[in-house]
Scaffold this motif. Structure first.
Motif, PDB file in Angstrom:
ATOM      1  N   VAL A 173      23.212  24.260  70.241  1.00  0.00           N
ATOM      2  CA  VAL A 173      22.834  23.397  71.365  1.00  0.00           C
ATOM      3  C   VAL A 173      21.500  22.736  71.040  1.00  0.00           C
ATOM      4  O   VAL A 173      20.502  23.420  70.786  1.00  0.00           O
ATOM      5  N   ASN A 174      21.473  21.429  71.073  1.00  0.00           N
ATOM      6  CA  ASN A 174      20.282  20.677  70.697  1.00  0.00           C
ATOM      7  C   ASN A 174      19.450  20.300  71.921  1.00  0.00           C
ATOM      8  O   ASN A 174      19.988  20.102  73.013  1.00  0.00           O
ATOM      9  N   ALA A 175      18.142  20.170  71.713  1.00  0.00           N
ATOM     10  CA  ALA A 175      17.216  19.798  72.786  1.00  0.00           C
ATOM     11  C   ALA A 175      16.995  18.284  72.792  1.00  0.00           C
ATOM     12  O   ALA A 175      17.935  17.518  72.581  1.00  0.00           O
ATOM     13  N   GLU A 176      15.752  17.843  72.992  1.00  0.00           N
ATOM     14  CA  GLU A 176      15.525  16.428  73.336  1.00  0.00           C
ATOM     15  C   GLU A 176      15.386  15.501  72.135  1.00  0.00           C
ATOM     16  O   GLU A 176      15.310  14.283  72.302  1.00  0.00           O
ATOM     17  N   LYS A 177      15.349  16.023  70.884  1.00  0.00           N
ATOM     18  CA  LYS A 177      15.163  15.173  69.710  1.00  0.00           C
ATOM     19  C   LYS A 177      16.435  15.080  68.881  1.00  0.00           C
ATOM     20  O   LYS A 177      17.218  16.024  68.831  1.00  0.00           O
ATOM     21  N   LEU A 195      22.828  15.875  65.217  1.00  0.00           N
ATOM     22  CA  LEU A 195      23.069  16.044  66.655  1.00  0.00           C
ATOM     23  C   LEU A 195      22.160  15.131  67.461  1.00  0.00           C
ATOM     24  O   LEU A 195      20.935  15.085  67.232  1.00  0.00           O
ATOM     25  N   GLU A 196      22.761  14.438  68.416  1.00  0.00           N
ATOM     26  CA  GLU A 196      21.987  13.624  69.344  1.00  0.00           C
ATOM     27  C   GLU A 196      21.317  14.530  70.377  1.00  0.00           C
ATOM     28  O   GLU A 196      21.708  15.685  70.564  1.00  0.00           O
ATOM     29  N   PRO A 197      20.303  14.017  71.077  1.00  0.00           N
ATOM     30  CA  PRO A 197      19.651  14.830  72.113  1.00  0.00           C
ATOM     31  C   PRO A 197      20.656  15.341  73.150  1.00  0.00           C
ATOM     32  O   PRO A 197      21.580  14.632  73.558  1.00  0.00           O
ATOM     33  N   TYR A 198      20.484  16.593  73.528  1.00  0.00           N
ATOM     34  CA  TYR A 198      21.275  17.251  74.567  1.00  0.00           C
ATOM     35  C   TYR A 198      22.774  17.203  74.263  1.00  0.00           C
ATOM     36  O   TYR A 198      23.600  16.962  75.144  1.00  0.00           O
ATOM     37  N   HIS A 199      23.105  17.457  73.021  1.00  0.00           N
ATOM     38  CA  HIS A 199      24.484  17.610  72.583  1.00  0.00           C
ATOM     39  C   HIS A 199      24.655  18.982  71.946  1.00  0.00           C
ATOM     40  O   HIS A 199      23.698  19.611  71.492  1.00  0.00           O
ATOM     41  N   ALA A 200      25.895  19.453  71.951  1.00  0.00           N
ATOM     42  CA  ALA A 200      26.225  20.735  71.328  1.00  0.00           C
ATOM     43  C   ALA A 200      27.364  20.522  70.344  1.00  0.00           C
ATOM     44  O   ALA A 200      28.182  19.602  70.496  1.00  0.00           O
ATOM     45  N   THR A 201      27.419  21.386  69.330  1.00  0.00           N
ATOM     46  CA  THR A 201      28.500  21.333  68.362  1.00  0.00           C
ATOM     47  C   THR A 201      29.028  22.733  68.106  1.00  0.00           C
ATOM     48  O   THR A 201      28.288  23.717  68.222  1.00  0.00           O
ATOM     49  N   GLN A 202      30.340  22.841  67.787  1.00  0.00           N
ATOM     50  CA  GLN A 202      30.991  24.122  67.561  1.00  0.00           C
ATOM     51  C   GLN A 202      31.474  24.226  66.117  1.00  0.00           C
ATOM     52  O   GLN A 202      31.940  23.243  65.536  1.00  0.00           O
ATOM     53  N   PHE A 203      31.371  25.468  65.561  1.00  0.00           N
ATOM     54  CA  PHE A 203      31.838  25.736  64.208  1.00  0.00           C
ATOM     55  C   PHE A 203      32.688  27.006  64.224  1.00  0.00           C
ATOM     56  O   PHE A 203      32.367  27.965  64.931  1.00  0.00           O
ATOM     57  N   ARG A 204      33.751  27.039  63.430  1.00  0.00           N
ATOM     58  CA  ARG A 204      34.531  28.260  63.260  1.00  0.00           C
ATOM     59  C   ARG A 204      33.803  29.209  62.319  1.00  0.00           C
ATOM     60  O   ARG A 204      33.170  28.789  61.356  1.00  0.00           O
ATOM     61  N   PRO A 219      13.942  22.852  67.143  1.00  0.00           N
ATOM     62  CA  PRO A 219      14.514  24.044  67.783  1.00  0.00           C
ATOM     63  C   PRO A 219      15.874  23.793  68.443  1.00  0.00           C
ATOM     64  O   PRO A 219      16.121  22.733  69.036  1.00  0.00           O
ATOM     65  N   VAL A 220      16.737  24.791  68.336  1.00  0.00           N
ATOM     66  CA  VAL A 220      18.065  24.766  68.938  1.00  0.00           C
ATOM     67  C   VAL A 220      18.346  26.131  69.549  1.00  0.00           C
ATOM     68  O   VAL A 220      17.677  27.122  69.245  1.00  0.00           O
ATOM     69  N   ALA A 221      19.365  26.178  70.421  1.00  0.00           N
ATOM     70  CA  ALA A 221      19.923  27.446  70.892  1.00  0.00           C
ATOM     71  C   ALA A 221      21.232  27.676  70.147  1.00  0.00           C
ATOM     72  O   ALA A 221      21.937  26.719  69.808  1.00  0.00           O
TER      73      ALA A 221
END
Length: 542
Positions: A173-177, A195-204, A219-221
Motif C-alpha cells: 500500500v503506497n502513501a502520498e508519493k 505505484l501512484e499515490p494512494y494505490h495498492a498492488t497485489q503479488f502472489r 514508505p509503504v504498508a
C-alpha cells in the motif's frame, strides 16, 4: 459509504519486566495523524454475502477532527478525548483480485488518534492494527507461507482459479508519493512496480514467486495473507497479518501459550529467515531471533510484539457479537500493576509459564473498558476475538511508553529542580512562570514517584542539598497545608517537631544521599532551589 456505531472488546496481554529502550521502541506506538487502510478480498469477491467491514477511530484528545477518505467519498467527524467512532466500510471498498487498485482508504486527523481495521464477511473475521504513515518502512521481510492442509498442501492443489487453493498474497500500500517497489525472491527472482499515490498492488507468494523481501523508495504498508485459508472446522476464513518493517537488531519474543490452546500441534511461529519454529524449538516460548515473528494457527496470523517494542498503555477497540476475554502474561512480580480501565482485574488465577519468570491468567473483559495499562512497567497487548470457530486478533493499539500509577499517560509529568536558589515566595512565582508549580507530595504513591525522579536527577553534578516544596504553614491556624489545597494525608518530617512554635513556616525536602528525602521547616526568606512540577496528562477513563 461510511457510517458509525458502538463497540466492545477482547484482549490478550503480555507484560515483560524491566523492558529497556531501543532504536525500535518507537515503532509500535500506534497513535498518529495520517493512516492508510486497505481491505483485502475476504473469502471471495464474488461471495454472495456483502462484507460488513469496520473502521474504529479513537481520539486521544478533545476537539479532534477526523476525516476518512476513500475515492470520492469524504466523511468528517469531530471527536472528544477517549471517544471511539465506528465507521462501516461497504463492499465496493474491498479489494478483488486486481493487480493494482485505488481502493486505499485514508484517515487524517488534526490531533492524535488510533485506527483499528476489521474485515467481516459471513463468519470470516480478521482485525488489524493500523500504524500511522510516519511509522511505516521502506524494507520488509516476508515470512514463509504456512503449511495449511487444504490450502497450500498438497502443493499441486494450489491454483489461482480456486478460492480455497489460491496462493498466498502480498499487498503493498503506497502513501502520498509516486513510488518504486522492488520484490526479491528465491533464485535471484526480482520484480519492480511503479505505484501512484494512494494505490495498492497485489503479488502472489507461491513456488517460484516466493518473495522474501519488499523494498520501496518511499514508505509503504505491507500485508501478508490469504482470502480463504482452511480452518479447523473444514471451512475457510480470511487470514491476514500486517507486517512490521525490517528490524535493525536481534529481538526477543514471548509466545503466549493460550494462543495455541486446543491447536498445539498446528501452531508455529513464522520467521522471515524462510523458516518456522514450534514448541520443540530450544527456549520456547522465549525466542531470540534476528527476524520478525508471526504466530500461525488455523484461522490466525498474529504478529508477535518484540520485547523492545513494549508500551505501558493501549487502546483496545472491539467488535459486536464477539466472545470477549483477556489472556495476560506478566512477570510474576508485576501482576498487581495490570489495570483494565480504572481498576485491577479481580479474582484471577495465575499459572506459571514453564522455564520463565512469567505467569498467565484469563480475565473476562468488561464491555465498557477500552484502556489496558500498567502502573509501573511496559507490556505487550494483543486484541483477540472469537466467534463460532473463528479466532482472530492483532497487536493492540499502543499509545504510551510511560508508566504511571495514576493512569494512561499521554504526556508525561514534568519535574524540574530550579537552577537558581530563591526565597519560597519567589520560587512559587518561578514555577508558575514555567506553567509548573512547587511540587506537592500529597500521597504515598506520588511521594515515592517524585523521590525516584529526584534520585535520577541526583546523579548529575551540582544537585542542591535541599529544595523548596509546596508546603506552607498557616500564620492564622499554625496548620501545615499544601499550596494547591490537596489534603495533607502523608508526611516525611525529619528533625525538629514541625508543630513547634519555633522554626520556619515553609517546607523543604532533603536531596542529600542517606537522608531519605526528609522534610524540614525553614525560614521562607532563605534562598533555596525550588522543585517545580506538573502532573501528567492522562487518557480519560470511561
Amino acid at each position: 459509504m461510511l457510517s458509525k456505531g458502538h463497540l466492545f472488546s477482547a484482549v490478550l496481554l503480555l507484560v515483560l519486566k524491566g523492558a529497556t529502550k531501543s532504536r525500535c521502541a518507537e515503532a509500535q506506538i500506534s497513535s498518529g495523524f495520517n493512516f492508510l487502510v486497505i481491505y483485502p478480498e475476504n473469502i471471495a469477491y464474488f461471495y454472495p454475502e456483502e462484507p460488513h467491514n469496520q473502521l474504529h477511530v479513537t481520539a486521544l484528545l478533545d476537539n479532534t477532527e477526523v476525516t476518512v477518505v476513500i475515492r470520492e467519498q469524504i466523511h468528517t467527524e469531530t471527536l472528544a478525548a477517549a471517544q471511539t467512532r465506528r465507521f462501516f466500510i461497504y463492499g465496493d471498498a474491498e479489494l478483488g483480485r486486481e493487480g493494482v487498485s485505488d481502493k486505499v482508504l485514508r484517515v487524517n486527523s488534526t490531533r492524535q488518534v488510533t485506527v483499528h481495521a476489521v474485515s467481516i464477511k459471513a463468519g470470516s473475521i480478521q482485525s488489524a492494527r493500523v500504524l500511522p504513515v510516519d511509522r511505516l518502512g521502506t524494507e520488509y521481510l516476508v515470512p514463509p507461507v504456512p503449511q495449511i492442509q487444504g490450502t497450500t498442501q498438497p502443493a499441486d492443489m494450489v491454483s489461482p482459479n480456486v478460492t480455497e487453493y489460491t496462493p498466498f498474497r502480498l499487498i503493498v500500500v503506497n502513501a502520498e508519493k509516486v513510488n518504486t517497489v522492488n520484490l526479491e525472491g528465491e533464485g535471484n527472482n526480482t520484480r519492480e512496480v511503479e505505484l501512484e499515490p494512494y494505490h495498492a498492488t497485489q503479488f502472489r507468494v507461491d513456488g517460484d514467486k516466493a518473495w522474501r523481501v519488499v523494498r520501496a523508495k518511499h514508505p509503504v504498508a505491507v500485508l501478508f495473507g490469504h482470502p480463504c485459508a482452511s480452518t479447523l472446522n473444514c471451512s475457510c476464513s480470511m487470514l491476514y497479518a500486517t507486517l512490521s518493517p525490517k528490524p535493525n537488531d536481534k529481538m526477543t519474543f514471548l509466545v503466549p501459550p493460550p494462543l495455541s490452546q486446543d491447536s498445539e500441534d498446528q501452531t508455529a511461529v513464522l520467521l522471515s529467515q524462510d523458516s518456522l519454529v514450534d514448541s520443540s524449538y530450544p527456549g520456547w516460548p522465549l525466542l531470540e531471533l534476528s527476524s520478525i515473528a508471526i504466530l500461525y494457527r488455523p484461522g490466525l496470523l498474529l504478529p508477535l510484539i518484540p520485547q523492545s517494542e513494549l508500551a505501558s498503555c493501549y487502546v483496545v477497540n472491539a467488535i459486536p457479537d464477539v466472545h470477549n476475554f483477556a489472556i495476560i502474561l506478566v512477570h510474576k512480580d508485576l501482576t498487581a500493576g495490570v489495570r483494565v480501565g480504572g481498576a485491577p482485574p479481580k479474582d484471577l488465577t495465575w499459572r506459571a509459564l514453564a522455564g520463565t519468570n512469567y505467569v498467565s491468567t484469563v480475565v473476562n473483559f468488561s464491555l465498557d473498558n477500552n484502556i489496558i495499562w500498567h502502573t509501573s512497567d511496559k507490556m505487550a497487548v494483543y486484541y483477540m476475538g472469537e466467534k463460532g470457530n473463528a479466532t482472530f486478533g492483532n497487536p493492540a493499539l499502543a499509545v504510551s511508553q510511560i508508566s504511571d500509577y495514576r493512569g494512561c499517560v499521554l504526556s508525561p509529568e514534568v519535574l524540574e529542580i530550579g537552577s537558581e536558589a530563591l526565597a519560597w515566595k519567589e520560587s512559587v512565582k518561578f514555577c508558575r512562570e514555567r506553567n509548573l508549580h512547587l511540587v506537592t507530595l500529597s500521597s504515598s504513591a506520588l511521594l515515592n514517584q517524585v523521590e525516584a525522579k529526584v534520585r535520577q536527577e541526583s546523579t548529575r553534578d551540582g544537585i542542591p542539598r535541599r529544595a523548596w516544596i509546596g508546603l506552607r504553614r498557616s500564620t492564622l491556624t499554625n496548620a501545615w497545608y499544601w499550596i494547591n489545597r490537596a489534603p495533607l494525608t502523608v508526611s516525611n518530617w525529619q528533625g525538629a517537631n514541625p508543630e513547634g512554635s519555633d522554626g520556619g513556616q515553609c517546607g523543604t525536602i532533603s536531596l542529600e544521599m542517606g537522608q531519605d528525602y526528609g522534610w524540614s521547616r525553614e525560614n521562607c526568606c532563605l534562598d533555596v532551589h525550588p522543585i517545580c512540577y506538573r502532573e501528567p496528562h492522562l487518557f480519560p477513563m470511561q
